[in-house]
Each structure stands twice: as C-alpha cells, then as structure tokens.
Design a protein around this motif. Sequence first.
Motif, PDB file in Angstrom:
ATOM      1  N   TYR A  36       6.043   5.405 -11.661  1.00 44.64           N
ATOM      2  CA  TYR A  36       5.650   6.006 -10.376  1.00 44.64           C
ATOM      3  C   TYR A  36       4.338   5.404  -9.871  1.00 44.64           C
ATOM      4  O   TYR A  36       4.219   5.047  -8.700  1.00 44.64           O
ATOM      5  N   GLY A  37       3.357   5.283 -10.748  1.00 43.97           N
ATOM      6  CA  GLY A  37       2.069   4.723 -10.351  1.00 43.97           C
ATOM      7  C   GLY A  37       2.163   3.257  -9.958  1.00 43.97           C
ATOM      8  O   GLY A  37       1.514   2.810  -9.004  1.00 43.97           O
ATOM      9  N   THR A  38       2.983   2.501 -10.669  1.00 44.98           N
ATOM     10  CA  THR A  38       3.151   1.081 -10.351  1.00 44.98           C
ATOM     11  C   THR A  38       3.840   0.893  -9.009  1.00 44.98           C
ATOM     12  O   THR A  38       3.429   0.047  -8.202  1.00 44.98           O
ATOM     13  N   SER A  75       3.396  -0.326  -3.320  1.00 40.69           N
ATOM     14  CA  SER A  75       3.597   0.092  -1.929  1.00 40.69           C
ATOM     15  C   SER A  75       2.292   0.054  -1.147  1.00 40.69           C
ATOM     16  O   SER A  75       2.289  -0.227   0.047  1.00 40.69           O
ATOM     17  N   MET A  76       1.198   0.323  -1.831  1.00 39.41           N
ATOM     18  CA  MET A  76      -0.091   0.331  -1.161  1.00 39.41           C
ATOM     19  C   MET A  76      -0.662  -1.085  -1.026  1.00 39.41           C
ATOM     20  O   MET A  76      -1.074  -1.482   0.062  1.00 39.41           O
ATOM     21  N   ALA A  77      -0.668  -1.836  -2.102  1.00 44.03           N
ATOM     22  CA  ALA A  77      -1.338  -3.136  -2.095  1.00 44.03           C
ATOM     23  C   ALA A  77      -0.404  -4.297  -1.771  1.00 44.03           C
ATOM     24  O   ALA A  77      -0.827  -5.268  -1.141  1.00 44.03           O
ATOM     25  N   GLY A  78       0.849  -4.195  -2.184  1.00 40.75           N
ATOM     26  CA  GLY A  78       1.771  -5.313  -1.998  1.00 40.75           C
ATOM     27  C   GLY A  78       2.499  -5.300  -0.677  1.00 40.75           C
ATOM     28  O   GLY A  78       2.362  -6.209   0.145  1.00 40.75           O
ATOM     29  N   SER A  79       3.269  -4.258  -0.425  1.00 36.99           N
ATOM     30  CA  SER A  79       4.087  -4.210   0.791  1.00 36.99           C
ATOM     31  C   SER A  79       3.387  -3.515   1.959  1.00 36.99           C
ATOM     32  O   SER A  79       3.901  -3.534   3.077  1.00 36.99           O
ATOM     33  N   HIS A  80       2.278  -2.866   1.699  1.00 35.34           N
ATOM     34  CA  HIS A  80       1.472  -2.175   2.725  1.00 35.34           C
ATOM     35  C   HIS A  80       2.273  -1.119   3.487  1.00 35.34           C
ATOM     36  O   HIS A  80       2.084  -0.928   4.676  1.00 35.34           O
ATOM     37  N   THR A  81       3.162  -0.426   2.786  1.00 36.81           N
ATOM     38  CA  THR A  81       3.914   0.660   3.406  1.00 36.81           C
ATOM     39  C   THR A  81       3.293   2.022   3.126  1.00 36.81           C
ATOM     40  O   THR A  81       3.728   3.023   3.687  1.00 36.81           O
ATOM     41  N   MET A  82       2.282   2.059   2.265  1.00 35.81           N
ATOM     42  CA  MET A  82       1.568   3.297   1.967  1.00 35.81           C
ATOM     43  C   MET A  82       0.104   3.092   2.349  1.00 35.81           C
ATOM     44  O   MET A  82      -0.507   2.100   1.945  1.00 35.81           O
ATOM     45  N   THR A 141      -4.059   9.147  -1.830  1.00 39.84           N
ATOM     46  CA  THR A 141      -3.085   8.289  -2.496  1.00 39.84           C
ATOM     47  C   THR A 141      -3.722   7.450  -3.599  1.00 39.84           C
ATOM     48  O   THR A 141      -3.126   7.271  -4.656  1.00 39.84           O
ATOM     49  N   VAL A 142      -4.912   6.949  -3.355  1.00 42.32           N
ATOM     50  CA  VAL A 142      -5.583   6.128  -4.374  1.00 42.32           C
ATOM     51  C   VAL A 142      -5.897   6.970  -5.615  1.00 42.32           C
ATOM     52  O   VAL A 142      -5.620   6.555  -6.749  1.00 42.32           O
ATOM     53  N   VAL A 143      -6.450   8.156  -5.418  1.00 41.92           N
ATOM     54  CA  VAL A 143      -6.762   9.030  -6.547  1.00 41.92           C
ATOM     55  C   VAL A 143      -5.484   9.444  -7.267  1.00 41.92           C
ATOM     56  O   VAL A 143      -5.444   9.496  -8.504  1.00 41.92           O
TER      57      VAL A 143
END
Length: 165
Positions: free
Chosen positions: A80-82, A87-94, A100-102
């Motif tokens: 889930y974390g990966t 989603s946040m850093a790679g595809s920028h969909t989050m 979300t970071v925490v």
Amino acid sequence: MRDQIQISLRITAVFFLLWSLAMASEPLATHNLISVGPFDTVTHAMLAGSFLGFAVLLLLGSSDPRDDITGGMAVMMIIYGTVGAFSMAGSHTMPANIYTVVSIIFVLGIGASLIAGQMQEMFSSGAGGKRPAARRAAKKKPARKKVAKKVAKKAKKKAAKKKRR
C-alpha cells in the motif's frame, strides 16, 4: 516483542479505520486529499471499504499475532505504501500534501517495523531456521536407532533358530 507487534497492529487499525470513516462521511473532501483526477463514487467507496477491511483484519490479527498473520499485514502495508508513493512521486496522480505524505511514511514505517520485529523474534527464538516439526524429527532419530537395533536382534535370533534346526 509480541506486545509491540500488537500495539503496532492496533494503531494501524485505528489509522485505517479513521481514513475509511473520513472517506465514507466526506467523500469529496477526502477525494481532494488523495487524488488529482475526477471524482468517482465507485472507486472512492471501494477504497473506503478496503480501508475498513484492512482495519478489521488488523484488529483481528492483533488479538493473537502469529507469524503468518503479522507477515501478511506487513506485506500489505508495504505494498500500500509503495503504491501510494509511486502515485505521488512517479505518476503524479496523488497530491503531495501533509496527510498523504504522513500516511505513506506511517504505513511504510509500521510495515518495516513489523517485518523487522518478526525477523528479530525468529532469530532470537533459537530456531536456527528449522521448523518445529523438523526439530521434533531430529529428536526422534535416537529412537529410530533403538528400533533398528531391536529389529537386528530379532533377525539374529531367527537366524540362530534356523541354524539349530
């Protein structure tokens, strides 16, 4: 170590329960926290339901944390974390906001600590990588030797009787 695992599982269960309740009660507000794309009620409800399911599984697993349950929950959290980090850093969909970071750091940290605790418990138990059944079988080897000696004695007696006849 068992108490630490139980506490970690229960804290993580509360974490997933809070996310699922927030997603169920305020779907639009939580959607803006976790996604950049358009709102989809089905996907949002499925994610809230899966978080609720994670919370229930974590609570059930915390009552009697066995190795397989703890390992499965740790792998689930790391996956889930990966996926969240990608989603946040790679595809920028989050979106990268504080929630979300925490959440991603929390889930990855708990998953890693559960795996580390499980490894520590495995090595400190003195099992040496053997399963309990393998250790029991190793203890039974002298008994097998005794049985083999008895069989050999019986065979000698029978051979001696045949010679007498």
